[in-house]
Design an enzyme around this catalytic site. Structure first.
Site, short mmCIF file in Angstrom:
data_model
loop_
_atom_site.label_atom_id
_atom_site.label_comp_id
_atom_site.label_asym_id
_atom_site.label_seq_id
_atom_site.Cartn_x
_atom_site.Cartn_y
_atom_site.Cartn_z
N LYS A 258 -5.18 -4.16 3.00
CA LYS A 258 -4.75 -5.20 3.93
C LYS A 258 -3.73 -6.09 3.22
O LYS A 258 -3.77 -6.13 1.98
CB LYS A 258 -5.95 -5.99 4.42
CG LYS A 258 -6.44 -7.08 3.48
CD LYS A 258 -7.38 -8.03 4.17
CE LYS A 258 -7.28 -9.38 3.52
NZ LYS A 258 -8.21 -10.37 3.97
N ASP B 17 -5.49 -13.63 8.18
CA ASP B 17 -6.17 -13.19 6.96
C ASP B 17 -7.61 -12.77 7.24
O ASP B 17 -8.14 -11.90 6.56
CB ASP B 17 -6.15 -14.34 5.94
CG ASP B 17 -6.48 -13.86 4.53
OD1 ASP B 17 -5.91 -12.84 4.11
OD2 ASP B 17 -7.30 -14.51 3.85
N HIS C 23 -11.27 -8.61 9.63
CA HIS C 23 -12.71 -8.59 9.38
C HIS C 23 -13.54 -9.06 10.58
O HIS C 23 -14.48 -8.40 10.99
CB HIS C 23 -13.07 -9.48 8.19
CG HIS C 23 -12.25 -9.23 6.97
ND1 HIS C 23 -11.93 -7.96 6.55
CD2 HIS C 23 -11.69 -10.07 6.06
CE1 HIS C 23 -11.21 -8.04 5.44
NE2 HIS C 23 -11.05 -9.31 5.13
N ASP D 283 -10.67 -1.86 5.70
CA ASP D 283 -11.13 -3.22 5.98
C ASP D 283 -12.48 -3.30 5.27
O ASP D 283 -13.48 -2.78 5.77
CB ASP D 283 -11.31 -3.45 7.48
CG ASP D 283 -11.71 -4.89 7.78
OD1 ASP D 283 -12.36 -5.52 6.91
OD2 ASP D 283 -11.39 -5.39 8.87
N HIS D 284 -12.50 -3.95 4.11
CA HIS D 284 -13.68 -3.79 3.25
C HIS D 284 -14.94 -4.38 3.89
O HIS D 284 -16.05 -4.02 3.51
CB HIS D 284 -13.44 -4.35 1.84
CG HIS D 284 -13.43 -5.84 1.77
ND1 HIS D 284 -12.33 -6.59 2.02
CD2 HIS D 284 -14.42 -6.71 1.49
CE1 HIS D 284 -12.64 -7.87 1.89
NE2 HIS D 284 -13.91 -7.97 1.57
N LYS E 186 -19.56 -3.15 4.01
CA LYS E 186 -20.70 -3.97 3.54
C LYS E 186 -22.00 -3.44 4.16
O LYS E 186 -22.03 -3.09 5.34
CB LYS E 186 -20.48 -5.44 3.91
CG LYS E 186 -19.38 -6.09 3.07
CD LYS E 186 -19.19 -7.53 3.44
CE LYS E 186 -18.03 -8.16 2.70
NZ LYS E 186 -18.30 -8.48 1.30
N LYS F 162 -20.53 -21.11 1.48
CA LYS F 162 -19.97 -19.76 1.52
C LYS F 162 -20.98 -18.88 2.26
O LYS F 162 -22.10 -18.69 1.76
CB LYS F 162 -19.77 -19.25 0.10
CG LYS F 162 -19.36 -17.80 0.01
CD LYS F 162 -19.37 -17.34 -1.42
CE LYS F 162 -19.30 -15.84 -1.42
NZ LYS F 162 -18.54 -15.27 -2.46
N ARG G 65 3.84 -1.26 -13.64
CA ARG G 65 5.14 -1.36 -14.32
C ARG G 65 5.01 -1.72 -15.79
O ARG G 65 5.90 -1.45 -16.58
CB ARG G 65 6.01 -2.40 -13.61
CG ARG G 65 6.61 -1.86 -12.31
CD ARG G 65 7.33 -2.93 -11.58
NE ARG G 65 6.47 -4.10 -11.44
CZ ARG G 65 6.88 -5.30 -11.08
NH1 ARG G 65 8.14 -5.50 -10.84
NH2 ARG G 65 6.03 -6.31 -10.94
N LYS H 18 -11.58 -22.10 4.86
CA LYS H 18 -11.68 -22.28 3.41
C LYS H 18 -12.11 -23.69 3.11
O LYS H 18 -11.95 -24.58 3.94
CB LYS H 18 -10.31 -22.01 2.77
CG LYS H 18 -9.93 -20.54 2.82
CD LYS H 18 -8.80 -20.22 1.89
CE LYS H 18 -8.53 -18.73 1.84
NZ LYS H 18 -9.56 -17.96 1.14
P1 NAD Z 1 -1.65 -7.98 -7.84
O1 NAD Z 1 -0.44 -8.84 -7.66
O2 NAD Z 1 -2.70 -8.41 -8.78
O3 NAD Z 1 -1.16 -6.54 -8.31
C1 NAD Z 1 -0.03 -5.91 -7.78
C2 NAD Z 1 0.22 -4.59 -8.46
O4 NAD Z 1 1.43 -4.05 -7.93
C3 NAD Z 1 0.38 -4.65 -9.98
O5 NAD Z 1 -0.34 -3.58 -10.55
C4 NAD Z 1 1.88 -4.39 -10.18
O6 NAD Z 1 2.17 -3.72 -11.39
C5 NAD Z 1 2.19 -3.53 -9.00
N1 NAD Z 1 3.63 -3.54 -8.67
C6 NAD Z 1 4.38 -4.59 -8.31
N2 NAD Z 1 5.67 -4.20 -8.15
C7 NAD Z 1 5.69 -2.87 -8.39
C8 NAD Z 1 6.72 -1.88 -8.41
N3 NAD Z 1 8.00 -2.16 -8.11
N4 NAD Z 1 6.37 -0.62 -8.73
C9 NAD Z 1 5.10 -0.31 -9.03
N5 NAD Z 1 4.09 -1.19 -9.02
C10 NAD Z 1 4.40 -2.45 -8.72
O7 NAD Z 1 -2.22 -7.71 -6.38
P2 NAD Z 1 -3.74 -7.42 -5.96
O8 NAD Z 1 -4.48 -8.71 -5.83
O9 NAD Z 1 -4.31 -6.37 -6.84
O10 NAD Z 1 -3.59 -6.87 -4.47
C11 NAD Z 1 -3.11 -5.57 -4.17
C12 NAD Z 1 -3.26 -5.32 -2.68
O11 NAD Z 1 -4.62 -5.43 -2.31
C13 NAD Z 1 -2.51 -6.31 -1.79
O12 NAD Z 1 -2.06 -5.64 -0.64
C14 NAD Z 1 -3.59 -7.32 -1.41
O13 NAD Z 1 -3.32 -7.96 -0.19
C15 NAD Z 1 -4.79 -6.40 -1.29
N6 NAD Z 1 -6.08 -7.07 -1.47
C16 NAD Z 1 -6.42 -7.66 -2.66
C17 NAD Z 1 -7.67 -8.26 -2.82
C18 NAD Z 1 -8.10 -8.87 -4.12
O14 NAD Z 1 -9.28 -9.26 -4.23
N7 NAD Z 1 -7.26 -8.95 -5.12
C19 NAD Z 1 -8.58 -8.26 -1.74
C20 NAD Z 1 -8.22 -7.64 -0.55
C21 NAD Z 1 -6.97 -7.05 -0.44
#
Ligand code: NAD
Length: 508
Positions: free
Chosen positions: A157, A244, A249, A186-187, A191, A354, A51, A349
């Site tokens: 996820k 979680d 996992h 499921d990352h 691995k 770790k 956005r 946690k």
């Molecule tokens: P984040 O909050 O950092 O990013 C969210 C993204 O969604 C942003 O790019 C934002 O611009 C976008 N967004 C929000 N509202 C929006 C809208 N209305 N229209 C378009 N885009 C919109 O989240 P994240 O940490 O990157 O996680 C993303 C997904 O990945 C989630 O489902 C999370 O559970 C999963 N995930 C993240 C991690 C991690 O390490 N960050 C690990 C495993 C899974």
């Protein structure tokens, strides 16, 4: 899991949530490393959606920063980054607006024309789960030729927050796409050490004959983190350790340990065998929840000389939260291979270490021939598979200590990735993103797998949510979790396996 040398077809790779944490930390570094290693298609474009008001240049700068910080290959090479980043564009967009999908349609059509052939289109939903339905519906409206063959959708996820919501999401996705187009990630399954479970079990004649209740006494899977919830308190408080970590996992790793040999390495054959395990796990009734599960929540404390907050004091967390940050469970698998072999799993946690480790303990020798003085440090044979941070497989055997006395002690036969393979292993996301580009679903979760895992855990989820824990917080930071978790395994005569910590400073 690449098994051929054929490069994937030209690809349009869209990332919804392109400005998010996951994209910067994992997805873009993974795609960049695939590019460096020559695995990206000859023609590709990555479209990041978000956005924020960025232009291509600004977006690329942010991604470069992410690569420099998080890529396993270190800082980006200027010349290579220049070429790679010229294939990245930014689309400022709102997932809720039709225009987003019309803009994407225009980009795809433009690329088809420029490349002179139809590309594969991958839509990666790296956004909060409430956006999964609207984006799935949106991308399904993109009007291009042969879209059933070309479109793939990747779902991050968490996939649902309970059985009903997972079923609802599956129903929606399956009304829009064929199951062969849906990649539920499921990352953990990407691995190296986890993939190696299959190689170890099914490419060696040695293990399979003893991989059963006649030789294996018990199995442990332990996924512990030394950090707290950090800035994910708001999200985590609505989830907890069971949803979680265990639902996805840990149960998937358990399936790889316990599955029957598939007839071939075909994606559905492998996934059929994994889902068989989930279906064979003994159901949790009231008594099983009471005796075979333990929950915990971390208190404040000290880690490496620094004071740390308790879970209930963390940002975004309810000060009276009932959410567990630790879970331990004992499973039984009711089939011929595993009858009465306990599988203990734990995750938490703010724990002392770790480490993600699988420990398979074999039964003791049938008859001890050595005198008691010779076998004071006796240890039954164990196969220890360390997933992270150390990547190794060690077989613990008894050996005679050198010297004139007959003294036995356990030694490790170690297969250590660092020592064996000079090249660094790819990150899980590299493996998985390449699989999506190649159309290989072996390491992804099928609808029935996700639902079977939720179905299994729902009695525990419901019990824990409906009964507020009276003793939370119940474990100190930098500990091994609540005392009752020790009791869960100690009452059967075992103890939790822990990897030796080399140096506390290496923990982070
Ligand atoms: P984040 O909050 O950092 O990013 C969210 C993204 O969604 C942003 O790019 C934002 O611009 C976008 N967004 C929000 N509202 C929006 C809208 N209305 N229209 C378009 N885009 C919109 O989240 P994240 O940490 O990157 O996680 C993303 C997904 O990945 C989630 O489902 C999370 O559970 C999963 N995930 C993240 C991690 C991690 O390490 N960050 C690990 C495993 C899974």
């Amino acid at each position: 899991m690449k098994t051929t040398n054929i490069k994937p077809k030209p690809t349009v790779f869209t990332i919804f949530g392109g400005t998010g944490d996951l994209a910067a930390r994992k997805l873009i570094p993974a795609l960049y490393n695939l590019y460096l290693d020559g695995y990206m298609p000859a023609k590709f474009t990555i479209v990041g959606l978000g956005r924020t008001d960025y232009d291509n240049q600004k977006f690329r700068e942010i991604l470069l920063d992410g690569i420099n910080k998080f890529s396993r290959s270190g800082k980006a090479d200027a010349a290579k980054w220049k070429v790679f980043s010229s294939c990245i564009q930014y689309l400022q967009s709102d997932a809720k607006k039709d225009k987003t999908y019309q803009d994407l349609e225009a980009i795809i059509k433009e690329k088809d024309q420029e490349w002179g052939e139809e590309s594969n289109i991958i839509h990666y939903l790296s956004v909060a789960p409430q956006f999964f339905p609207i984006i799935s519906k949106g991308v399904a409206t993109i009007n291009i030729e042969n879209k059933e063959q070309r479109n793939r959708i990747v779902i991050e996820k968490p996939f649902g927050h309970d059985l009903d919501s997972a079923k609802e999401l599956n129903k929606l996705l399956q009304s829009l796409f064929d199951e062969t187009q849906i990649y539920r990630i499921d990352h953990y399954l990407g691995k190296e050490t986890v993939q190696n479970m299959m190689a170890f079990r099914f490419a060696n004649a040695l293990f399979e004959p003893i991989w059963n209740r006649n030789y294996i006494e018990h199995v442990q899977i332990s996924v512990t983190e030394d950090i707290g919830v950090e800035d994910r308190g708001g999200y985590y408080d609505g989830s907890g350790a069971l949803k979680d970590m265990v639902q996805n996992h840990i149960l998937q790793v358990l399936c790889l340990v316990a599955m029957e040999p598939p007839v071939s390495f075909n994606a559905d054959e492998v996934r059929n065998r994994r889902v068989d395990v989930l279906r064979a796990i003994r159901k949790f009734g009231h008594e099983e929840v009471k005796h075979n599960t333990v929950r915990g929540q971390y208190a404040s404390g000290w880690v490496a000389g620094e004071e740390v907050l308790g879970y209930r004091e963390e940002k975004g967390v309810d000060p009276n939260s009932n959410t567990e940050t630790f879970a331990a469970l004992k499973f039984f698998i009711d089939n011929w291979r595993w009858q009465n072999v306990p599988f203990y799993v734990r995750t938490g946690k703010r724990m002392h270490q770790k480490a993600s480790v699988i420990s398979i303990q074999f039964k003791d020798v049938p008859h001890p021939i050595f005198p008691i003085e010779a076998s004071e440090s006796w240890q039954q044979n164990r196969l220890i598979i360390s997933i992270q941070p150390e990547m190794s497989i060690r077989l613990q055997v008894q050996a005679k200590r050198p010297g004139l006395d007959m003294i036995l002690n356990p030694v490790d036969m170690v297969f250590n990735y660092d020592g064996t393979y000079p090249a660094e292993s790819p990150e899980a996301y590299e493996t998985l993103l390449l699989d999506v580009m190649e159309g290989d679903q072996t390491l992804f979760m099928r609808a029935d797998q996700i639902e079977a895992a939720w179905e299994l855990l729902m009695p525990v989820v419901e019990n824990w949510e409906s009964r507020k824990s009276i003793n939370f917080p119940n474990y100190a930071a930098d500990s091994w979790g609540p005392e009752i978790a020790e009791a869960l395994i100690a009452k059967d005569g075992f103890h939790w396996f822990t990897m030796p910590v080399k140096n506390k400073k290496d923990k982070k």
